[in-house]
Write an enzyme that holds these catalytic residues in place. Structure first.
Site, mmCIF file in Angstrom:
data_model
loop_
_atom_site.group_PDB
_atom_site.id
_atom_site.type_symbol
_atom_site.label_atom_id
_atom_site.label_comp_id
_atom_site.label_asym_id
_atom_site.label_seq_id
_atom_site.Cartn_x
_atom_site.Cartn_y
_atom_site.Cartn_z
ATOM 1 N N ASN A 30 0.874 -1.549 -0.186
ATOM 2 C CA ASN A 30 -0.390 -0.109 -0.172
ATOM 3 C C ASN A 30 0.613 1.465 0.448
ATOM 4 O O ASN A 30 0.093 2.272 -0.903
ATOM 5 C CB ASN A 30 -1.452 0.297 1.088
ATOM 6 N N GLU A 53 5.058 -4.401 12.015
ATOM 7 C CA GLU A 53 3.828 -2.832 11.378
ATOM 8 C C GLU A 53 2.602 -3.489 10.985
ATOM 9 O O GLU A 53 2.787 -4.398 9.133
ATOM 10 C CB GLU A 53 4.505 -2.052 10.534
ATOM 11 N N CYS A 110 -3.312 0.688 6.818
ATOM 12 C CA CYS A 110 -3.520 -0.389 7.845
ATOM 13 C C CYS A 110 -4.413 0.777 9.504
ATOM 14 O O CYS A 110 -5.135 0.124 10.197
ATOM 15 C CB CYS A 110 -2.115 -0.327 8.331
ATOM 16 N N GLU A 169 8.085 2.822 14.133
ATOM 17 C CA GLU A 169 8.736 3.072 13.326
ATOM 18 C C GLU A 169 8.446 4.992 13.512
ATOM 19 O O GLU A 169 7.341 4.730 13.742
ATOM 20 C CB GLU A 169 8.248 2.672 12.029
#
Ligand code: NAD
Length: 544
Positions: free
Chosen positions: A207, A304, A338, A518
């Site tokens: 994505n 993630e 997400c 992150e």
């Protein structure tokens, strides 16, 4: 600011007379002069600026030892890669086998030996040059991202900016790595050192292909590691541009390598004995497999993963603003984000005006050719994925949800787009907590609206999920805003906005949505290991 820092670093480099840095910087400048536009040289078959349906990719998408490589270990059939906007085959992808993965990891190991010994300032200089090159090539990288991913050019430009900012940010962090000094009895002391891990593996989702490659590589290399990155086989194209840019910026050969392939290649990377860490972005089921594979080598992981995040809208909010927030929380990148707040809880007293305005604005979203500036929603990433998302809408209707708008396949007027993977963004009303559309991550442009009455009730319902990536609240009551956020089980939270991800701020999930973070300073901890050194200032006090 970045320019100032870069100039400062260049001056520092000259003063120190670092051979490695000056030579690599010269190479970088020469190669950037020689390559006026990466795509002009490598990709475009026609004019410099592309339109949907015109790009053909022929060069190898694998990159290690300082350049694009042809594979040695070809055991599987190549797979087509599509342009979502047109449904056309963009290129063929050949997966890396064991020998090629090994070659990439060896090259990364060699790079680590050189890179990890550089001063933080020297690493920062290369990173800032890479960021500058990304800025220079913003438009072409964004265009290629659009062709391979289907998202709108407006969003792709922002993704490229985020990648550049992330590299600039971690270039700054590279100069700040430090440990602690601990005083011990008798004048003795201890100190800690933050040291790199070695070869890190990055595995990405489809994505945000370019952005994910940057978000993983920037902290990794800032800390002195090297990285072998495997993009999703659905969107393999732009990660290799990042590899070329790092190389042009003066990174040693193998510092950031790209290997292509799907789960087999990914699993070869996770099991490789010379790999020290795996950083993964993708679905929860794959994340569990990654963790399992890494555990066999006792390798740390960053995960993630997916989400099914709540967005809570209280009656005291500015409703127009909350509607804007709900759209940002659901329809960026065709809903394939997400952190999306797909469970929109609206206090029952403001539900009717909310629904009216959200439907009006959703119907007005311009769907179409993602390379056009006026387009706000492009194509979903693949045909199977489009069918899966439409299937969720069908299932929601079956379970009793009401479609306020959208949820249908869409064929743009331009004939070249007729086979693209488009759908109309969908708002579902009358949703209940047990519905499939409320429980599962759809990963498409589908907003589920639920109503609630009290704060306690909505908190309980919002937290009733195995996932905990993000959450948001809209209210004018500052005390309530903080109280609600404090009680939400989610890693990335927003008050009176949604899906804002500055690179200075840690991003990541609670519960099954992941491990580690992150971005932000804390990410340094996930790409380093701590060495403790105890220094004795007296004599050994032996018990023997
Ligand atoms: P996916 O899990 O299918 O694939 C992700 C990557 O893992 C791909 O590169 C794939 O080739 C690789 N892979 C698959 N099986 C593997 C295996 N056995 N061993 C090693 N590698 C393997 O996910 P996707 O469909 O590409 O992406 C969508 C998912 O990613 C969604 O769930 C979304 O929420 C999540 N995502 C999370 C974040 C985040 O930051 N939390 C960001 C983007 C996407």
């Amino acid at each position: 600011m970045a320019g100032l820092l870069r100039n400062l670093l260049l001056q520092t480099c000259s003063r120190r007379g670092s051979k490695f840095s000056v030579r690599h910087l010269k190479m970088a400048l020469l190669s950037s002069l020689r390559t006026p536009g990466l795509c002009g040289a490598l990709y475009y078959t026609g004019t410099r600026s592309i339109s949907s349906g015109t790009l053909h990719i022929k060069d190898s998408l694998n990159f290690w030892s300082g350049g694009r490589v042809s594979l040695k270990d070809v055991k599987t059939k190549s797979e087509p890669v599509y342009e979502p906007a047109t449904g056309r085959v963009l290129c063929q992808l050949q997966a890396c086998g064991a020998a090629d993965v090994d070659a990439a990891v060896r090259s990364a190991s060699a790079a680590f030996t050189v890179w990890s010994k550089l001063a933080g300032m020297e690493r920062a200089r290369v990173m800032l040059e890479a960021a500058r090159l990304i800025g220079k090539r913003r438009e072409e990288i964004a265009e290629i991202e659009v062709v391979n991913n289907g998202k709108s050019i407006t969003e792709a430009r922002l993704d490229v900016d985020s990648a550049r900012l992330c590299i600039e940010y971690f270039a700054g962090q590279a100069t700040t790595l430090s440990g602690q000094h601990v005083q011990l009895p008798g004048g003795s002391f201890a100190y800690t050192r933050r040291e790199p891990l070695g070869v890190c593996v990055g595995i990405g989702a489809w994505n945000y292909p370019f952005q994910i490659a940057a978000w993983k590589s920037a902290p990794a290399i800032a800390c002195g590691n090297s990285m072998v990155f495997k993009p999703s086989p659905v969107t393999p194209v732009t990660a290799v541009l990042l590899a070329e840019i790092y190389s042009q910026a003066g990174a040693p050969e193998g510092l950031f390598s790209v290997v292509q392939g799907g789960q087999e290649t990914g699993s070869l990377l996770c099991h490789h004995p010379s790999v020290a860490k795996v950083s993964f972005t993708g679905s929860v089921p794959t994340g569990k497999k990654i963790m399992e594979m890494a555990s066999r080598g006792v390798k740390p992981v960053t995960l993630e993963l997916g989400g099914k995040s709540p967005l809570i809208i209280f009656e005291d909010t500015d409703l127009e603003n909350a509607v804007r927030g709900a759209l940002m929380a659901n329809f960026l990148s065709q809903g394939q984000v997400c952190s999306n707040g797909t469970r929109v809880f609206v206090q029952s007293s403001v539900l009717p005006p909310f629904l009216k305005e959200v439907a009006r604005r959703t119907k007005a979203i311009q769907i179409g050719d993602p390379l056009l500036d006026e387009t706000r929603m492009g194509a979903l990433v693949s045909k199977p994925h489009l069918e899966k998302v439409l299937g969720y809408v069908k299932q929601a209707k079956k379970e009793g949800a009401r479609v306020l708008c959208g949820g249908e396949p869409f064929i743009p007027a331009d004939p070249k787009l007729k086979d693209g993977y488009y759908m109309t963004p969908c708002v579902l009303d009358g949703c209940t907590d047990d519905m499939t559309c409320v429980r599962e991550e759809i990963f498409g442009p589908v907003m589920s609206v639920l109503s609630f009455d009290t704060e306690d009730e909505v908190l309980r319902r919002a937290n009733d999920s195995a996932l905990g990536l993000a959450a948001g609240v809209f209210t004018k009551d500052v005390k309530r805003a903080h109280r609600v956020i404090q009680n939400l089980q989610a890693g990335s939270c927003f008050i009176n906005n949604y899906n804002i991800t500055p690179v200075e701020v840690p991003f990541g999930g609670y519960k099954a949505s992941g491990i580690g973070r992150e971005n932000g300073q804390v990410t340094i901890e996930f790409y380093t290991q701590l060495k403790t050194v105890v220094v004795e200032m007296g004599d050994v006090d032996s018990l023997f």
